[in-house]
Design a protein around this motif. Structure first.
Motif, PDB file in Angstrom:
ATOM      1  N   ASN A 100       0.824  -1.216   0.000  1.00  0.00           N
ATOM      2  CA  ASN A 100       0.000   0.000   0.000  1.00  0.00           C
ATOM      3  C   ASN A 100       0.857   1.264   0.000  1.00  0.00           C
ATOM      4  N   PHE A 103      -4.777   9.651  -1.271  1.00  0.00           N
ATOM      5  CA  PHE A 103      -5.696   9.289  -2.355  1.00  0.00           C
ATOM      6  C   PHE A 103      -5.621  10.276  -3.516  1.00  0.00           C
ATOM      7  N   THR A 145      -5.697   7.122  -7.025  1.00  0.00           N
ATOM      8  CA  THR A 145      -6.227   5.992  -6.267  1.00  0.00           C
ATOM      9  C   THR A 145      -7.361   6.482  -5.374  1.00  0.00           C
ATOM     10  N   PHE A 162      -7.891   1.906  -2.393  1.00  0.00           N
ATOM     11  CA  PHE A 162      -6.855   1.801  -1.371  1.00  0.00           C
ATOM     12  C   PHE A 162      -7.246   0.795  -0.296  1.00  0.00           C
TER      13      PHE A 162
END
Length: 1011
Positions: free
Chosen positions: A186, A929, A933, A938
Motif C-alpha cells: 500500500n 488518495f 487511487t 486503497f
C-alpha cells in the motif's frame, strides 16, 4: 651495544596497576558519554515532533527520572544502560522523522507505526548497525526507500506499509541476510520486484501488495526454503514468457510451486495471464491461494483437493478458467472460503458433501448440487435464469440468500424439501407465479423474504406451520385474495410482518391481536376494507403500524390507548371517520402520526404529538377543526344555549354583525392573497394545517441571533451561514440557516430545501420548524430556515476535530459509529424507498450528518436534493435548476462525472465513502488518495488481510477492537462500505439491504458487550 636495563619487580606491578585504572576510567567515560548521547538524541526527537496527546510528557531533561523509564523507551541491561528500543505506535505523533534518531547507536527496535509522520525516511537510519526491527507503517511518508538501509546488517523486520513511498525497491536490501519479514504494501512503489529477494535465506514474509510494480514475478523466489507468506496482489505484474518460437508459458513462474514451506500465496488483482503452472497446485502446505482478478486461463486440476490438503481459502474469481469445478473439492475438508465466480466454468457443480467448514461460497451464475452445504449466499450477482430443481438436494442447508439477482419463473417445488432452512431470502428478483402450497414444510424457518418479485395468487394457509417465523416480508408483489387468519396465529413474530404493496382484499382478520410480540406490521397499499380490528390494541409491543392506502372505514379503535410504545402510526388515505381520540396525544413515543386524507371530524386533540407539526399530518380531513386560533384550521363552533334573553340578542344581533365583518375581512384577505401569490409560488408551502408556530419576521431572526453575532455562528456552507439562537416562539435553542442570496443558486437551493422538507418526515432527517421569506431593513430579499438545534454538532467535527478541539472533544466509539451509520442508512432508505416520491439527497457527507443530544444522527442540508420523478411544477423546476450540482468532491458518484443521470445509486456511493471514512478516520480527499487511487481502491487492496492498517488508529488505541469484534463487526462494515462504493452503479447495494446488514452487526457487538 646497548646496556641492559632491569626493572624492579615492584615497579612493574605498579605500572600494570596504573594501566588498568586508566583503561577502566577511559571505558567508564566512554559509557557515560554514550548515555549522554542517547539522552540528547531522545530530547532532539521530542523537540522535532508534534505530540498533541502528550505521549512524550515524561521525557524531561530537568527531572531525576532516568531516560530508560521514559514512555516508549527500553534500555540494555547492565550498569551503563543504552537505549535498545523506541516503541511509540499509534500515539498521535506528527512531523518529519528526526534524523537524530541515528545517534541512538545501540538501538535494536524502532517502532513508530500508526502515527502522522510525513516527509521522507531518513537515510541516516542506515547508521544503526544493530537495528533489527524497523516499523514506520501507517504514516504519511513519501519519497524513496533509502538504499542506506542495507547497511543495517542485523535487520530482521522491515515494515513500511501504508505510506506514500515511491520509486523502486532498492536491490541492495538483499544484502540484509537476516531479513525475515519485508512488508512494503500500500505505497506507490514502481519498477520490478528485486530478483535477489529469492536469495535471502531467512525470509518468511514478503508483502508487496497495493503498489504499482510491473514486470514479471522473479523465478528466483522459488529457490527460497523459508518463505511462508507471499502477497504480490494489487499491482500491475504482467507478461507471457516465451520458451520456444511457438510455445508460451504463463506469467506465474513454475518455480513458485517448489517452495515447500509456503502457506499463503496472493497474486490477486494483477495482469497475469496464461495457464497456472501445475506445481502451484502441488503445494501441500498451502492454506490460502489467491489468483482472483487476473486473466488466467486453463482448468483447475481434477485432483486439487488431494494436492492441496490444507487449503482453506481458494480465490480464482474474475479470470478465464473453463471446464468444470473439480469433483475432488468435495474432499477439501478444511476449505472455508471458495470463490469461483466470473470465470467460464460450466456444467454441474460436484457434490460438496464433506465440507464441514465451508462458510463462503461464490460461484456466480452457476448452481450447486450438494447435500451438506449449510450456508449459500448468491446475492447481488446478476444471476439469471430459473432456480434448478436440484436445489432440493441441499438437505442440510440452513441459510439460502439469493436476493438482488435476476432469477425468474416460479419457485421450484423442491425448495420446500429443505426442512432445515432457517433463513430463505430470494427478494428483489423477477420471480412470478404462485407461492408453493407446501410452504409450511419449512418448519424451522425464522426469516422469509420474498419481497420485490411478481408473485401472484393467494398467501398459502400452510404457512401457519412455520411456527418459528420471526420475520416475514411478502411486500411488493401481486398477491391477491384475503389475508389468511392462520397467518396471525404464528405467535413467534417479533420483528416484522410486511404484506404491503400487493392486491390483498377483504377485512383485516380479528386474529391480528394474537401478535402480541410483534414490532412492525405493514399491510399498506392493498385493497383491504372493513374496520380496523380493535384486537390490534392487544399488540402492546407494536412500534410501527402502517395500514395506509387501503379502503378501511370506521374509527380508530379505543383499544389503541394500550399501544404506549408506538413510534409510527400511518392510517392515511383510507375512509376512516369519527373524531380523533384524545388518548392519541398521550402516546409519548410517537414520532410519525399520519392521519391525512380520511374523513375525520371534530376538534383535534391538544398536546403531545399534536403540538409538533413535524410529527403529525392531518391534511385532507376537511371537517377537522381546532380550539386554538394559532393553528391554520377552522375554529370549532361554540355551542349556543337558548336560555336567556341575552343569548337571544347574541344570536339575533351580534352573530350577524360578526358574520358580515368576517365576510368583509375574508374578501379583503382574498384580494391580498392574490397580490402575494406570485411571490408565494417561489416558496413551497409547509403543511400549515398542523403547524402551531407563527411566521417569523426578519426582526425575530435579528433578535434570535443577537444581531448575527459571530459568537452565535455555528457553521457555513455553499449558500449561506448557520446560527444558533433562541426564538420567542420556541422554548429551546434553534438552528437558523440564513441564505446568502447574492450567491448564484442560493435562492434555488432555498426552494429545493423547502420543497423537499415539506414532503418528508423521519426521525433521522433534520426537523424543520418554520421558515422566513421576507425583506431585510434595506428592502433586499431575505430567506431563512429554522431547524431543531443539534447540540453535538456534525459528524465532520467528531471524525476530524481541529487541533484545539482534540482535548475537549471525545472520540466516537465503535458502537457510536455503528449507530450513526445505521441512522444515516435508515434515512436514505426512507428517502429512496418509502417517501411518497423518491428523493435523492445528492450531497451526503459528514458535515451534513447532524448529531443530537443522544448522538442520534439526522441528515440535513437538502439544498441539492432532487425528486426521482416529478409531480408538480415546483418539483420539476427544482430538479432542472440543480442539474449541474451533484455533491462534494470525494463523495460524488463517478458516473456523474461522465454525465449520467442522478439516481439513488449516487447516494449509495456517497454513503459507502462516508462509512469507509468513519471506519478509517481518513477523508476521501486525504493526500494518500490524490494520485488517482480512490479510497475504495486503497482499502480494497488491504482488505481483509491488512485490516489493522485500515482501521482508525483511535479505535485500536482505545482497545475497542478484539479479534472477534474485528471479524464480526469491523470486517463486515468495511465490506458494506466497499459494496456501496463500487464503481458500477448496478453493483452497489440497496439501502434496505444496508440497513439489515448493519442491524446484524450492531446486534453482534451488543451481544458481545453484554457478555
Amino acid at each position: 651495544m646497548m646496556p641492559s636495563v632491569s626493572l624492579c619487580p615492584g615497579l612493574v606491578v605498579l605500572l600494570l596497576y596504573l594501566s588498568i585504572i586508566l583503561a577502566r576510567s577511559t571505558l567508564a567515560g566512554a559509557a557515560e558519554d554514550g548515555e549522554n548521547d542517547d539522552q540528547r538524541a531522545l530530547l532532539c526527537f521530542k523537540s522535532q515532533v508534534s505530540d498533541p496527546s502528550g505521549a512524550l510528557a515524561s521525557w524531561q531533561s530537568n527531572t531525576s527520572l532516568q531516560f530508560c523509564s521514559w514512555n516508549g523507551v527500553s534500555c540494555t541491561a547492565g550498569r551503563r544502560r543504552r537505549v535498545a528500543a523506541l516503541s511509540l505506535p499509534s500515539k498521535g505523533l506528527a512531523g518529519p522523522v528526526p534524523p537524530c534518531l541515528a545517534n541512538l547507536t545501540s538501538l535494536e527496535t524502532l517502532q513508530l507505526a500508526g502515527n502522522g509522520f510525513h516527509g521522507v525516511v531518513p537515510s541516516e537510519l542506515g547508521a544503526l548497525s544493530r537495528l533489527s526491527y524497523l516499523n514506520l507503517s501507517g504514516n504519511s511518508l513519501a519519497g524513496v526507500i533509502p538504499s542506506a538501509l542495507s547497511s543495517c546488517a542485523n535487520l530482521r523486520v522491515l515494515g513500511l506499509w501504508n505510506n506514500s513511498l515511491e520509486g523502486e525497491i532498492p536491490t541492495t536490501l538483499s544484502q540484509c541476510m537476516d531479513l525475515q519479514e519485508i512488508n512494503l504494501s500500500n505505497n506507490k512503489l514502481q519498477g520490478s520486484i528485486p530478483t535477489a529477494f529469492g536469495t535471502l535465506p531467512k525470509l518468511q514474509i514478503l508483502v508487496l501488495s497495493g503498489n504499482r510494480l510491473t514486470g514479471g514475478i522473479p523465478p528466483l523466489l522459488g529457490s527460497s526454503s523459508s518463505l511462508v507468506h507471499v502477497d504480490l496482489g494489487g499491482n500491475s505484474l504482467t507478461g507471457m514468457m516465451p520458451v520456444s518460437l511457438n510455445k508460451l508459458v504463463g506469467s506465474i513462474p513454475e518455480s513458485l510451486g517448489q517452495i515447500s514451506t509456503l502457506e499463503r500465496l496472493s497474486l490477486n488483482g494483477n495482469h497475469l495471464s496464461g495457464p497456472v503452472p501445475p506445481s502451484l497446485f502441488n503445494m501441500s502446505s498451502l492454506t490460502y491461494l489467491g489468483l482472483a482478478d487476473n486473466s488466467l486461463t486453463g482448468k483447475l486440476p481434477a485432483n486439487i483437493a488431494h494436492t492441496l490438503p490444507n487449503i482453506q481459502t481458494l480465490l480464482v474469481t474474475a479470470n478465464r478458467f473453463d471446464g468444470t469445478i473439480p469433483a475432488s473439492l468435495a474432499n477439501a475438508s478444511k476449505l472455508d472460503n471458495l470463490l469461483l465466480a466470473s470465470n467460464r466454468i460450466s456444467g454441474d457443480i460436484p457434490l460438496l458433501g464433506s465440507l464441514p467448514n465451508l462458510q463462503i461460497l461464490d460461484i456466480g451464475d452457476n448452481m450447486l448440487e450438494t447435500d451438506s452445504l449449510q450456508v449459500l449466499w448468491l446475492g447481488a450477482n446478476k444471476i439469471s435464469g430459473t432456480i434448478p430443481l436440484e436445489i432440493g438436494n441441499l438437505k442440510n442447508l440452513t441459510e439460502l440468500r439469493m436476493d438482488y439477482n435476476l432469477f425468474s419463473d416460479s419457485i421450484p417445488p423442491t425448495l420446500v424439501n429443505l426442512h432445515k432452512l432457517v433463513v430463505l431470502s430470494i427478494a428483489k428478483n423477477k420471480h412470478s407465479g404462485p407461492l408453493p402450497d407446501a410452504m409450511g414444510n419449512l418448519l424451522q424457518l425464522n426469516e422469509l423474504s420474498l419481497d420485490g418479485n411478481n408473485f401472484s395468487g393467494s398467501i398459502p394457509t400452510s404457512i401457519v406451520y412455520c411456527r418459528q417465523l420471526d420475520k416475514l416480508n411478502l411486500s411488493h408483489n401481486s398477491l391477491s385474495g384475503s389475508i389468511p387468519s392462520e397467518l396471525f396465529k404464528i405467535s413467534s413474530f417479533s420483528q416484522y410482518l410486511d404484506l404491503s404493496y400487493n392486491q390483498l382484499s377483504g377485512d383485516i382478520p380479528q386474529e391480528a391481536g394474537n401478535l402480541i410480540n410483534l414490532g412492525t406490521l405493514n399491510i399498506s397499499n392493498n385493497r383491504l376494507s372493513g374496520n380496523i380490528p380493535s384486537t390490534l390494541g392487544q399488540c402492546v409491543l407494536l412500534e410501527s403500524l402502517q395500514i395506509e392506502s387501503n379502503s378501511l372505514v370506521g374509527s380508530i379503535p379505543q383499544s389503541f390507548i394500550n399501544l404506549v410504545g408506538m413510534k409510527e402510526l400511518d392510517v392515511s388515505q383510507n375512509n376512516l371517520s369519527g373524531k380523533i381520540p384524545e388518548f392519541m396525544a398521550t402516546l409519548s413515543n410517537l414520532h410519525v402520526l399520519n392521519l391525512s386524507f380520511n374523513n375525520f371530524d371534530g376538534p383535534i386533540p391538544t398536546g403531545g404529538a399534536f403540538s409538533n407539526s413535524s410529527i403529525v399530518s392531518l391534511q385532507g380531513n376537511e371537517r377537522l377543526c381546532t380550539n386554538i386560533p394559532e393553528l391554520a384550521l377552522p375554529l370549532c363552533p361554540i355551542s349556543v344555549k337558548h336560555k336567556t334573553k341575552h343569548n337571544y340578542l347574541v344570536i339575533k344581533v351580534v352573530i350577524p354583525i360578526v358574520l358580515v365583518a368576517f365576510i368583509t375581512l375574508s374578501c379583503l384577505g382574498i384580494i391580498l392573497r392574490k397580490k402575494r401569490r406570485r411571490r408565494e409560488q417561489l416558496v413551497p408551502h409547509f403543511e400549515k394545517s398542523n403547524q402551531r408556530t407563527r411566521k417569523i419576521t426578519f426582526q425575530d431572526i435579528v433578535k434570535a441571533t443577537n444581531q448575527f453575532s459571530s459568537a452565535n455562528l455555528i457553521g457555513s456552507g455553499s449558500f449561506g451561514t448557520v446560527y444558533k439562537g433562541c426564538l420567542e416562539i420556541e422554548d429551546n435553542i434553534v438552528a437558523i440557516k440564513i441564505f446568502n442570496l447574492d450567491i448564484f443558486g442560493a435562492d434555488k437551493s432555498f426552494d429545493a430545501e423547502c420543497g423537499t422538507l415539506k414532503n418528508i418526515r423521519h426521525r433521522n432527517l433534520v426537523k424543520v420548524i418554520t421558515l422566513c421569506s421576507t425583506v431585510d431593513l434595506t428592502g433586499s430579499e431575505f430567506k431563512a430556515l429554522v431547524f431543531k438545534y443539534m447540540p453535538n454538532g456534525n459528524l465532520e467535527m467528531w471524525l476530524h476535530p481541529k487541533v484545539n478541539e482534540q482535548v475537549q472533544r471525545k472520540t466516537l466509539t465503535l458502537m457510536q459509529r455503528i449507530n450513526i451509520a445505521l441512522d444515516v442508512a435508515h434515512a436514505l432508505d426512507y428517502l429512496h424507498n418509502q417517501s411518497v416520491c423518491p428523493i435523492i439527497h445528492c450531497d451526503l457527507k459528514p458535515s451534513n450528518v447532524l448529531l443530537d443530544l443522544d448522538m442520534t444522527a439526522c441528515i440535513g442540508d437538502f439544498g441539492l436534493a432532487r425528486f426521482l420523478s416529478t409531480r408538480s411544477n415546483v418539483q420539476h423546476n427544482t430538479s432542472a435548476c440543480l442539474s449541474c450540482l451533484k455533491g462534494s468532491i470525494g463523495y460524488i458518484a463517478p458516473e456523474y462525472g461522465l454525465g449520467a443521470d442522478i439516481s439513488t445509486k449516487g447516494d449509495v456511493y456517497s454513503f459507502g465513502v462516508l462509512l469507509l471514512e468513519m471506519i478509517t478516520g481518513n477523508r476521501p480527499t486525504h493526500e494518500k488518495f490524490l494520485d488517482g487511487t480512490t479510497m475504495h481502491e486503497f482499502i480494497y487492496r488491504g482488505f481483509p488481510n491488512n485490516i489493522y492498517e485500515i482501521v482508525d488508529p483511535v479505535l485500536i488505541q482505545d482497545g475497542s477492537i478484539a479479534t472477534h469484534v474485528l471479524q464480526n463487526c469491523i470486517i463486515p462494515l468495511v465490506k458494506i462500505g466497499l459494496s456501496c462504493s463500487m464503481t458500477p452503479p448496478n453493483a452497489r447495494w440497496e439501502m434496505g439491504r444496508v440497513c439489515r446488514e448493519i442491524l446484524i452487526i450492531k446486534g453482534a457487538l451488543a451481544n458481545r458487550d453484554s457478555k
